[in-house]
Design an enzyme around this catalytic site. Structure first.
Site, PDB file in Angstrom:
ATOM      1  N   HIS A  89       1.577  -0.571  -0.768  1.00 29.70           N
ATOM      2  CA  HIS A  89       2.118  -1.262   0.295  1.00 29.70           C
ATOM      3  C   HIS A  89       3.140  -0.507   0.872  1.00 29.70           C
ATOM      4  CE1 HIS A  89       5.552  -2.771  -2.147  1.00 29.70           C
ATOM      5  NE2 HIS A  89       4.612  -2.900  -3.052  1.00 29.70           N
ATOM      6  N   ASP A  91       5.985  -1.876   2.748  1.00 32.34           N
ATOM      7  CA  ASP A  91       7.117  -2.645   2.827  1.00 32.34           C
ATOM      8  C   ASP A  91       8.006  -2.527   1.500  1.00 32.34           C
ATOM      9  OD1 ASP A  91       4.969  -4.273   1.524  1.00 32.34           O
ATOM     10  OD2 ASP A  91       6.746  -5.823   1.622  1.00 32.34           O
ATOM     11  N   ASP A 122       8.545   1.828  -5.516  1.00 35.71           N
ATOM     12  CA  ASP A 122       7.743   0.665  -5.449  1.00 35.71           C
ATOM     13  C   ASP A 122       7.892   0.312  -3.810  1.00 35.71           C
ATOM     14  OD1 ASP A 122       6.729  -1.737  -5.484  1.00 35.71           O
ATOM     15  OD2 ASP A 122       8.367  -2.756  -6.180  1.00 35.71           O
ATOM     16  N   GLU A 153       3.854  -7.086   1.273  1.00 39.13           N
ATOM     17  CA  GLU A 153       3.629  -7.466  -0.222  1.00 39.13           C
ATOM     18  C   GLU A 153       4.736  -8.090  -0.886  1.00 39.13           C
ATOM     19  OE1 GLU A 153       3.337  -7.021  -4.575  1.00 39.13           O
ATOM     20  OE2 GLU A 153       4.834  -6.097  -3.305  1.00 39.13           O
ATOM     21  N   GLU A 154       6.161  -7.529  -0.470  1.00 38.73           N
ATOM     22  CA  GLU A 154       7.002  -7.953  -1.237  1.00 38.73           C
ATOM     23  C   GLU A 154       7.408  -9.470  -1.015  1.00 38.73           C
ATOM     24  OE1 GLU A 154       8.208  -6.547  -3.732  1.00 38.73           O
ATOM     25  OE2 GLU A 154       7.994  -4.320  -3.613  1.00 38.73           O
ATOM     26  N   GLU A 158       0.036 -13.181   0.064  1.00 37.75           N
ATOM     27  CA  GLU A 158      -0.984 -13.998   0.256  1.00 37.75           C
ATOM     28  C   GLU A 158      -1.863 -14.097   1.555  1.00 37.75           C
ATOM     29  OE1 GLU A 158       2.451 -16.422   1.468  1.00 37.75           O
ATOM     30  OE2 GLU A 158       2.198 -15.045  -0.217  1.00 37.75           O
ATOM     31  N   HIS A 418      13.140  -3.012  -7.378  1.00 38.15           N
ATOM     32  CA  HIS A 418      13.880  -4.442  -6.893  1.00 38.15           C
ATOM     33  C   HIS A 418      15.331  -4.421  -7.312  1.00 38.15           C
ATOM     34  CE1 HIS A 418       9.775  -6.957  -6.726  1.00 38.15           C
ATOM     35  NE2 HIS A 418       9.366  -5.372  -6.128  1.00 38.15           N
TER      36      HIS A 418
END
Length: 446
Positions: A89, A91, A122, A153-154, A158, A418
Site C-alpha cells: 500500500h 498510503d 510501512d 489501507e491505514e 475494507e 505508526h
C-alpha cells in the site's frame, strides 16, 4: 538467472531502490479524513510510474468507491509458469506529534544505514522491495505477475475488499505475496502465518442536555466523562486481561519473544509492569486485545469547571484468527451497555471490522520462499504471528482458497511503524529484495 547473478543484480540496483524510496517517502500520502488528498493521488501516480519502469506492460489506476485508487499492474505468465500476486500500500499513517520526531517525517533522512521517515517501512519500503525485485529481471519475468497497491489501507482497507470481491479475477493467482509485515529483529528472517482480525467503533455517552457548572451541579449531576471512564476500565481486570464475556485467551504454538525483549521494543518504562497472561506471543498474536485509541473530551489546556454532558471514545478490538470480528464487536458493545452507570445514554458509530488469517501448512510457494529467505539471510525463516491486521488477506483467502498466501517484508519490531521516527534498515531492505527475486526465479521451476 543463477542465485549469484540475482544477488549481484540486487546489489547493483540498491542505489536506484534507495532513490525511489526517498522520492516516495517525501510524498505525505496520508489518506485519513482531514488531510490533503492531492499528495495521496500524487503517490498513486508515482507508484504507477515505478511499476512501468520495472517492466510491467500493463499498468492502470482502478477507482475504489469511497476511497483512493488502487494501482494495478500485470504481466503474462510464460507457458506453464504460475502467477504471483504482489501486494503493498502507498498510503501512510499521520505523522502525529512533530516534536517527537528527530528528523522531519516527510524529509527522508539516512542515518547509520537506515532511512528515517513516515512510511519508510510501512509500507513504502515493502512496495520498493517489490519494485526492486522485479527490476532484476529487466522485463523478462519468470512467472506471471499481478501487482495491486492499495491507497487507503491505514484508514479504510475494507473498501479494497469490496473491489476484489466484485471482481475476483483481478487477484486470482497461484501465490500471493503480502509485503506489509516483517521480521522480529533485523537479520532474523520470518514468515508471518497468523494475523489477528480487528473491529473498531466510536462509543458516545450522553448524560445531560448541556454541560453545567461543576460548582452548582457537581456531586449530583451525572458526568458523562466519568461514566465513560468507568465503562472503559471495566473491560479489563486488575491483571490487564480482557474480561468481556466471550473473549477468551488463546495460545500461539511457535516461538515467542521474552518479556525482556518485548519491554525493550515497546519502550515500557522501568517499574511499569506488562499486562495480561500467557506468553508474549499468546498475548499479542493469539488473544483478544482491547485498546482505547482516542477520546473526545475537553483538553487539559481548554478545560472549564463543568460537568460534561457528552464524551466519546474510539475503541479497537484485536481478534485472533479463531474468533469472529462481528461476534467480538457485538460482545464488546453489549458489555459496555451493560456496565454503563446511572442510566446514561450509550450509542455506537463509525464501525469497521476485518477478519484474521491463519496460513495453511504450505506447498511449492512456501517451499520456494523458505529456500529463498535462507539464501538471502543465511538462516532459515521461522514462523511468527502479527498482532496487527491487514484487511485484504482474509478476503483473498476466501476468494481464492487454492492460492498460497505468503507474508513477509522489510519491517522489524524496532522500525517504529505508526510511531515517531519510523525507519527501515537498508540492509534488511536488500535482503528482502534478494529473497523475493530468488523466490520469483525458483517458484517457476517447482
Amino acid at each position: 538467472m543463477t542465485p549469484a547473478e540475482i544477488e549481484k543484480a540486487v546489489e547493483a540496483g540498491m542505489p536506484q531502490a534507495i532513490e525511489d524510496l526517498t522520492k516516495l517517502v517525501s510524498i505525505p500520502s496520508v489518506a485519513f479524513p482531514g488531510h490533503p488528498e492531492a499528495p495521496v493521488h500524487e503517490a498513486a501516480a508515482a507508484v504507477a510510474e515505478l511499476l512501468r519502469s520495472a517492466g510491467l506492460p500493463h499498468v492502470e489506476l482502478i477507482p475504489v468507491e469511497g476511497s483512493f485508487p488502487a494501482v494495478y499492474a500485470t504481466a503474462p505468465a510464460p507457458p506453464g509458469a504460475p502467477t504471483v500476486l504482489l501486494y503493498a500500500h502507498y498510503d501512510v499513517q499521520p505523522s502525529g506529534d512533530l516534536a517527537l520526531w528527530r528528523t522531519p517525517p516527510f524529509e527522508p533522512t539516512l542515518i547509520g544505514g537506515a532511512m528515517y521517515g513516515r512510511g519508510a517501512a510501512d509500507d513504502k519500503g515493502g512496495l520498493i522491495a517489490h519494485i526492486a525485485a522485479l527490476r532484476v529481471f529487466q522485463g523478462r519475468f519468470p512467472v506471471g505477475l499481478k501487482v495491486i497497491v492499495e491507497g487507503q489501507e491505514e484508514y479504510a482497507g475494507e473498501r479494497l475488499e469490496a473491489l476484489v470481491e466484485s471482481d475476483p479475477e483481478l487477484v486470482r493467482a497461484d501465490a500471493m505475496v503480502i509485503g506489509d509485515v516483517g521480521n522480529p529483529k533485523v537479520g532474523d528472517p520470518a514468515l508471518t502465518t497468523m494475523l489477528r482480525g480487528m473491529a473498531a467503533f466510536t462509543v458516545e455517552v450522553r448524560s445531560l442536555g448541556d454541560a453545567v457548572h461543576s460548582g452548582s451541579f457537581g456531586g449530583a449531576a451525572p458526568d458523562a466523562l466519568s461514566a465513560l471512564m468507568r465503562m472503559l476500565t471495566a473491560m479489563h481486570d486488575d491483571n490487564g486481561d480482557v474480561r468481556v464475556p466471550g473473549l477468551g485467551r488463546g495460545t500461539f504454538p511457535g516461538e515467542s519473544s521474552s518479556e525482556k525483549e518485548f519491554r525493550a521494543t515497546a519502550g515500557v518504562l522501568d517499574g511499569v509492569s506488562l499486562v495480561g497472561s500467557g506468553s508474549i506471543a499468546d498475548r499479542v498474536w493469539a488473544s483478544y486485545a482491547i485498546t482505547v485509541t482516542g477520546l473526545d473530551v475537553p483538553s487539559v489546556s481548554g478545560a472549564i469547571n463543568a460537568v460534561q454532558a457528552v464524551a466519546r471514545a474510539r475503541v479497537t478490538i484485536r481478534i485472533p484468527p479463531s474468533g469472529d470480528s462481528a461476534t467480538a464487536l457485538k460482545d464488546v458493545t453489549a458489555f459496555l451497555e451493560e456496565v454503563a452507570p446511572w442510566g446514561v445514554q450509550v450509542s455506537f458509530a463509525d464501525i469497521v471490522t476485518g477478519s484474521g488469517f491463519r496460513a495453511d501448512e504450505g506447498g511449492p510457494a512456501r517451499a520456494a520462499i523458505e529456500k529463498a529467505m535462507e539464501q538471502a539471510f543465511g538462516r532459515a525463516p521461522r514462523e511468527v504471528g502479527q498482532g496487527g491486521s491487514i484487511p485484504l488477506v482474509a478476503k483473498l483467502a476466501t476468494l481464492h482458497p487454492q492460492a498460497e498466501i505468503l507474508l513477509y517484508g522489510v519491517e522489524d519490531e524496532d522500525a517504529s511503524i505508526h510511531a515517531p521516527n519510523e525507519r527501515v534498515v537498508l540492509d534488511e531492505l536488500r535482503r528482502i529484495i534478494t529473497a523475493e527475486a530468488l523466490f520469483l526465479a525458483t517458484y517457476t521451476h517447482l
